[in-house]
Structure formats: structure tokens, C-alpha cells
Motif scaffolding. Structure first.
Motif, PDB file in Angstrom:
ATOM      1  N   ALA A   6       0.900  -1.089   0.117  1.00 26.25           N
ATOM      2  CA  ALA A   6       0.308   0.037  -0.196  1.00 26.25           C
ATOM      3  C   ALA A   6       1.005   1.680  -0.201  1.00 26.25           C
ATOM      4  O   ALA A   6       0.945   2.626  -0.937  1.00 26.25           O
ATOM      5  CB  ALA A   6      -0.992   0.160   1.148  1.00 26.25           C
ATOM      6  N   ARG A   7       2.393   1.115   0.902  1.00 25.53           N
ATOM      7  CA  ARG A   7       3.445   2.103   1.011  1.00 25.53           C
ATOM      8  C   ARG A   7       3.521   3.015  -0.409  1.00 25.53           C
ATOM      9  O   ARG A   7       3.714   4.097  -0.595  1.00 25.53           O
ATOM     10  CB  ARG A   7       3.736   2.142   2.208  1.00 25.53           C
ATOM     11  N   THR A   8       3.660   1.152  -1.147  1.00 21.07           N
ATOM     12  CA  THR A   8       4.925   1.422  -2.612  1.00 21.07           C
ATOM     13  C   THR A   8       3.708   2.127  -3.437  1.00 21.07           C
ATOM     14  O   THR A   8       3.770   3.041  -4.159  1.00 21.07           O
ATOM     15  CB  THR A   8       4.634   0.075  -2.888  1.00 21.07           C
ATOM     16  N   ARG A   9       2.391   1.772  -3.311  1.00 23.92           N
ATOM     17  CA  ARG A   9       1.354   2.146  -4.102  1.00 23.92           C
ATOM     18  C   ARG A   9       1.123   3.902  -4.080  1.00 23.92           C
ATOM     19  O   ARG A   9       0.806   4.456  -5.395  1.00 23.92           O
ATOM     20  CB  ARG A   9      -0.424   1.344  -4.318  1.00 23.92           C
ATOM     21  N   PRO A  38      -7.292   2.190  -0.242  1.00 27.80           N
ATOM     22  CA  PRO A  38      -8.436   2.781   0.667  1.00 27.80           C
ATOM     23  C   PRO A  38      -8.425   3.910   1.421  1.00 27.80           C
ATOM     24  O   PRO A  38      -6.880   3.947   2.032  1.00 27.80           O
ATOM     25  CB  PRO A  38      -8.416   1.359   2.118  1.00 27.80           C
ATOM     26  N   LEU A  39      -8.985   5.007   1.569  1.00 27.02           N
ATOM     27  CA  LEU A  39      -8.771   6.016   2.033  1.00 27.02           C
ATOM     28  C   LEU A  39      -7.798   6.042   3.890  1.00 27.02           C
ATOM     29  O   LEU A  39      -7.308   7.145   4.515  1.00 27.02           O
ATOM     30  CB  LEU A  39     -10.472   7.198   2.417  1.00 27.02           C
ATOM     31  N   TYR A  43      -4.293   7.502   4.952  1.00 23.97           N
ATOM     32  CA  TYR A  43      -4.250   7.813   6.291  1.00 23.97           C
ATOM     33  C   TYR A  43      -3.861   7.846   7.642  1.00 23.97           C
ATOM     34  O   TYR A  43      -3.233   8.263   8.466  1.00 23.97           O
ATOM     35  CB  TYR A  43      -5.416   8.254   6.467  1.00 23.97           C
ATOM     36  N   ARG A  44      -3.918   6.382   8.038  1.00 25.57           N
ATOM     37  CA  ARG A  44      -3.159   5.518   8.780  1.00 25.57           C
ATOM     38  C   ARG A  44      -1.752   5.451   8.111  1.00 25.57           C
ATOM     39  O   ARG A  44      -0.895   5.633   9.363  1.00 25.57           O
ATOM     40  CB  ARG A  44      -3.874   4.271   9.009  1.00 25.57           C
ATOM     41  N   GLU A  50       1.333  15.864   4.148  1.00 27.69           N
ATOM     42  CA  GLU A  50       2.849  16.842   4.284  1.00 27.69           C
ATOM     43  C   GLU A  50       3.145  15.356   4.755  1.00 27.69           C
ATOM     44  O   GLU A  50       4.574  15.559   3.938  1.00 27.69           O
ATOM     45  CB  GLU A  50       2.307  17.911   5.308  1.00 27.69           C
ATOM     46  N   ALA A  51       2.886  14.379   5.194  1.00 29.74           N
ATOM     47  CA  ALA A  51       3.450  12.907   5.469  1.00 29.74           C
ATOM     48  C   ALA A  51       3.906  12.534   4.184  1.00 29.74           C
ATOM     49  O   ALA A  51       5.021  11.500   3.640  1.00 29.74           O
ATOM     50  CB  ALA A  51       3.026  12.316   6.497  1.00 29.74           C
ATOM     51  N   LEU A  52       2.858  12.595   2.929  1.00 31.28           N
ATOM     52  CA  LEU A  52       3.454  11.967   1.474  1.00 31.28           C
ATOM     53  C   LEU A  52       3.321  12.270   0.885  1.00 31.28           C
ATOM     54  O   LEU A  52       4.739  12.202   0.400  1.00 31.28           O
ATOM     55  CB  LEU A  52       1.402  12.107   1.256  1.00 31.28           C
ATOM     56  N   VAL A  53       3.716  13.905   1.203  1.00 29.94           N
ATOM     57  CA  VAL A  53       4.904  15.183  -0.191  1.00 29.94           C
ATOM     58  C   VAL A  53       6.030  14.029   0.963  1.00 29.94           C
ATOM     59  O   VAL A  53       7.396  14.328   0.022  1.00 29.94           O
ATOM     60  CB  VAL A  53       4.115  16.013   0.356  1.00 29.94           C
TER      61      VAL A  53
END
Length: 187
Positions: A6-9, A38-39, A43-44, A50-53
């Protein structure tokens, strides 16, 4: 799908969308849709945009810097020329849109979130160090690395407007003249 997949995707989708369209233009729902994650899981794994960026920039830094470092290491006879050869190839890639780190900084500005701006600053410090490592030892090494950094960044900005190898080739010629001048001063 486990958390690593999921993190990679999510990071793959974020990188493709943020680099092509900009950070502020892409919302989390679009990342969710493109990644198929899934949303709630998004978010988990990344509690805020900003964490994703930051994750996207950190991963891009590892890959980008690693690739450039490998090119420099593979050309011990002229590592500085290898930098600009690598840039010429990068500038010619389909979808090239300039420096992801400067693009992020340009969008968010100096007052942007530290979680995002810190990877940008680290990337530029790593690039400066890589350029210093590519130079022969000498008293002007730090100053020359700064000058090469300006050439690299300038060529990247020009190529973002007109992709192709030519900005890297012109910067390489300028770098060679700079190194010849520095060598003449040392001799």
C-alpha cells in the motif's frame, strides 16, 4: 494488500501526480483513486498530506541521488563530465518537468511545512556534497562545488522550460572552463 505494498502504491501515485501536476493541485482523494488504496489505510500510513509529500520527496531523493552517484562513480576519469552527461539523459526523459525539490519549494515557499522543506534542503546539501566529491582535492573544492551546484540547478531550470540535452551540454562546457581556470590558478 499489506502495508508495504500500500505504501509503495501510494508513493508511486503521489510521485506521478505531484511531479506532473504539482503538490497543491492534487488532493488525497485523487491519490487514493490512482493508487487503489482505501482512504482509511492511506491516512493510517500517511496521517496528513505533508507526510505523503515528504515520503515522496525522500524516496525520490534516494533514487535520484543514487542514480547520479552511480554515474559519477562509474566515470573516475572525468566525474564532473559524468554529472552533466547524466543530466543530459535525465533532461531528455519523457515527462521531465524540472527538479521535483525546487518545484515543491516553489509551490510551498519558505514558510511551507518543515516536514516537506527539510527533505528539499537535505537533497540540495547531498547534491552539493556529491559535486564536491566529484572534484579533485584542492583548496577551492568547496567554492567549485557551489559553482557547479549553480550550473546544475540553472541547467535544470532551463531544461524544465525546454526539455532536452542542450542545457546540460552548455552547462558542461561552462563547468569545464571553470575547472580549467581553477586548475590554472592552482598551478
Amino acid at each position: 494488500m499489506d502495508d508495504e505494498e500500500a505504501r509503495t502504491r501510494l508513493l508511486d501515485a503521489a510521485e506521478a501526480l505531484f511531479y506532473a501536476e504539482g503538490i497543491q493541485a492534487v488532493g488525497m482523494d485523487r491519490i487514493r483513486a490512482e493508487s487503489g488504496v482505501p482512504l482509511k489505510r492511506l491516512y493510517r500510513l500517511f496521517p496528513a498530506k505533508e507526510a505523503l509529500v515528504a515520503g515522496y520527496l525522500e524516496r525520490r531523493d534516494r533514487r535520484w541521488t543514487g542514480s547520479l552517484r552511480a554515474a559519477v562513480t562509474a566515470a573516475p576519469a572525468d566525474p564532473v563530465a559524468a554529472v552533466f552527461d547524466w543530466l543530459a539523459a535525465w533532461f531528455s526523459e519523457p515527462g521531465f518537468r524540472g527538479c521535483a525539490f525546487l518545484n515543491a519549494y516553489g509551490e510551498l515557499g519558505a514558510g511551507g511545512p518543515a516536514a516537506v522543506l527539510d527533505p528539499v534542503r537535505r537533497h540540495k546539501a547531498e547534491l552539493r556534497a556529491l559535486l564536491a566529491d566529484a572534484l579533485p582535492p584542492g583548496p577551492d573544492r568547496g567554492e567549485l562545488a557551489e559553482q557547479l551546484l549553480i550550473l546544475v540547478e540553472g541547467a535544470t531550470a532551463v531544461a524544465a522550460l525546454a526539455p532536452g540535452p542542450e542545457p546540460a551540454r552548455r552547462a558542461a562546457a561552462t563547468a569545464a572552463a571553470l575547472l580549467r581556470a581553477a586548475d590554472g590558478r592552482a598551478g
